[in-house]
Write a protein that holds these residues in place. Structure first.
Motif, PDB file in Angstrom:
ATOM      1  N   ARG A 169      39.892  39.364  28.500  1.00  0.00           N
ATOM      2  CA  ARG A 169      38.920  39.839  29.499  1.00  0.00           C
ATOM      3  C   ARG A 169      37.498  39.642  29.004  1.00  0.00           C
ATOM      4  N   LEU A 246      44.210  50.892  29.097  1.00  0.00           N
ATOM      5  CA  LEU A 246      44.270  50.083  30.320  1.00  0.00           C
ATOM      6  C   LEU A 246      43.177  50.486  31.304  1.00  0.00           C
ATOM      7  N   THR A 247      42.914  51.788  31.401  1.00  0.00           N
ATOM      8  CA  THR A 247      41.835  52.261  32.272  1.00  0.00           C
ATOM      9  C   THR A 247      40.499  51.674  31.841  1.00  0.00           C
ATOM     10  N   VAL A 250      40.335  47.901  32.747  1.00  0.00           N
ATOM     11  CA  VAL A 250      40.166  47.686  34.194  1.00  0.00           C
ATOM     12  C   VAL A 250      38.742  48.021  34.627  1.00  0.00           C
ATOM     13  N   PHE A 254      36.025  45.219  36.262  1.00  0.00           N
ATOM     14  CA  PHE A 254      35.381  45.305  37.576  1.00  0.00           C
ATOM     15  C   PHE A 254      33.870  45.504  37.456  1.00  0.00           C
TER      16      PHE A 254
END
Length: 373
Positions: A169, A246-247, A250, A254
């Motif tokens: 990412r 994971l939060t 994410v 975004f």
């Protein structure tokens, strides 16, 4: 009559000549423009290939050294009674007994020293930004393959997989921001410091850019060391850690995507000669002034929860230092925003109505009061 015809013919030929001349000049100008564009493209391509080659080759000293170390350890494992002088070398014994110190040793010489030397050759410190996305993955695999490693296989696999997802990412965001170029520019903070310290920057950069990164990167990756130092069954803390990690990934994805789209739209408006949007306050950015930072912090503190569940809570120190540093970086970023005349007023209002890090609803009452004043 004959004279008039001659004059007419001369005038016609002059018009034709002038038109041909203009078309020729336009063709020459267009040719020069295209040639200049081609030279620029070829120059960028050449620089990209050179920087990509450097980026791929630069970690080889550490990788080859570590592979050599593992080969010697394997030799000892296969033949424990071996009296081979090389296998019993004090160097390999030290590497075997001190996995954390070995990681620091490799970081110091391969990153601090080698990257620093290369930065002076290239006149840019761009490479450390890229390797921020790579070094945690390398450390995760290093800790899991060291001969003294002991760990729960599932916890190790999950932690390494999450580290890869985080890295991909961040790497994607790095190249997207740099318009898919290798080493297009160094971090603006390093550029500012280069100007600030002038002729002393050559040696200050060693500590400010590289030694400091060793403290941060080795520190925030301490939970990965803890995960591969304790073999204990999977517990509830592991599930909490997975959710937090994971939060964070994410949210950061975004937030960075929304920021990229905002910057891209403004660049298009600027090219069209239209006024740009002063401030991003939509999406996640309406709840936090730095949602990308909070996402990144959640990721690192999620790793700490893995270690906490293993009784290795001391590893929080790296994430704490990183959080404190990011708080300072936040101030630098916001000061920079306020120095830009076209967005200063809008950003001051944004500061009054929107939380710095922790997402929260806008304070509309403050905004309304500010408008009335």
């Amino acid at each position: 009559m004959c004279v008039c015809k001659c004059d007419y013919k001369i005038a016609t030929w002059l018009k034709i000549g002038n038109r041909v001349k203009r078309e020729y000049q336009i063709s020459i100008t267009e040719y020069q423009s295209r040639l200049k564009k081609s030279v620029t493209i070829m120059g960028n391509l050449s620089r990209n290939l050179k920087n990509a080659a450097i980026a791929f080759l630069v970690p080889l000293p550490s990788i080859l050294f570590y592979i050599s170390f593992l080969n010697h350890c394997q030799h000892l494992h296969d033949d424990p009674k071996s009296n081979d002088d090389v296998s019993l070398s004090p160097l390999w014994k030290w590497c075997y007994d001190h996995p954390l110190l070995l990681a620091n040793f490799l970081f110091f010489f391969n990153v601090n020293v080698l990257f620093w030397v290369i930065s002076h050759i290239l006149s840019s410190n761009w490479m450390i930004d890229l390797y921020w996305t790579v070094i945690p993955v390398m450390l995760a695999h290093y800790y899991s393959t060291h001969p003294l490693a002991q760990f729960n296989l599932w916890r190790s696999r999950i932690a390494i997989l999450l580290t890869w997802v985080w890295s991909l990412r961040l790497t994607h965001n790095y190249f997207r921001r740099e318009k898919w170029q290798w080493g297009a520019k160094e971090d603006w903070r390093f550029t500012d410091m280069r100007v600030q310290y002038g002729k002393h920057w050559w040696w200050i950069s060693f500590f400010a850019v590289y030694v400091s990164q060793q403290v941060f990167l080795i520190g925030i990756c301490l939970p990965l060391y803890a995960i591969h130092s304790v073999d204990a069954p999977v517990n509830i803390w592991d599930f909490v850690a997975i959710v937090v990690c994971l939060t964070g990934i994410v949210i950061a994805f975004f937030a960075d995507t929304q920021l990229h789209e905002f910057v891209t739209r403004n660049e298009k408006l600027k090219k069209l000669g239209k006024p740009v949007v002063a401030n991003l306050d939509r999406g996640l950015w309406q709840f936090s002034r730095h949602p990308n930072y909070i996402g990144e912090q959640l990721w690192w503190w999620g790793l700490v929860i893995f270690a906490w569940g293993l009784g290795q809570g001391w590893t929080f120190v790296g994430s704490l230092i990183n959080t404190m540093c990011l708080a300072y970086v936040t101030k630098l970023v916001e000061d920079r925003m306020l120095k830009q005349a076209y967005r200063a007023e809008a950003y001051r209002l944004y500061q009054k109505t929107t939380s710095v890090w922790i997402p929260w609803f806008k304070s509309s009452a403050i905004a309304e009061k500010d408008k009335n004043n």
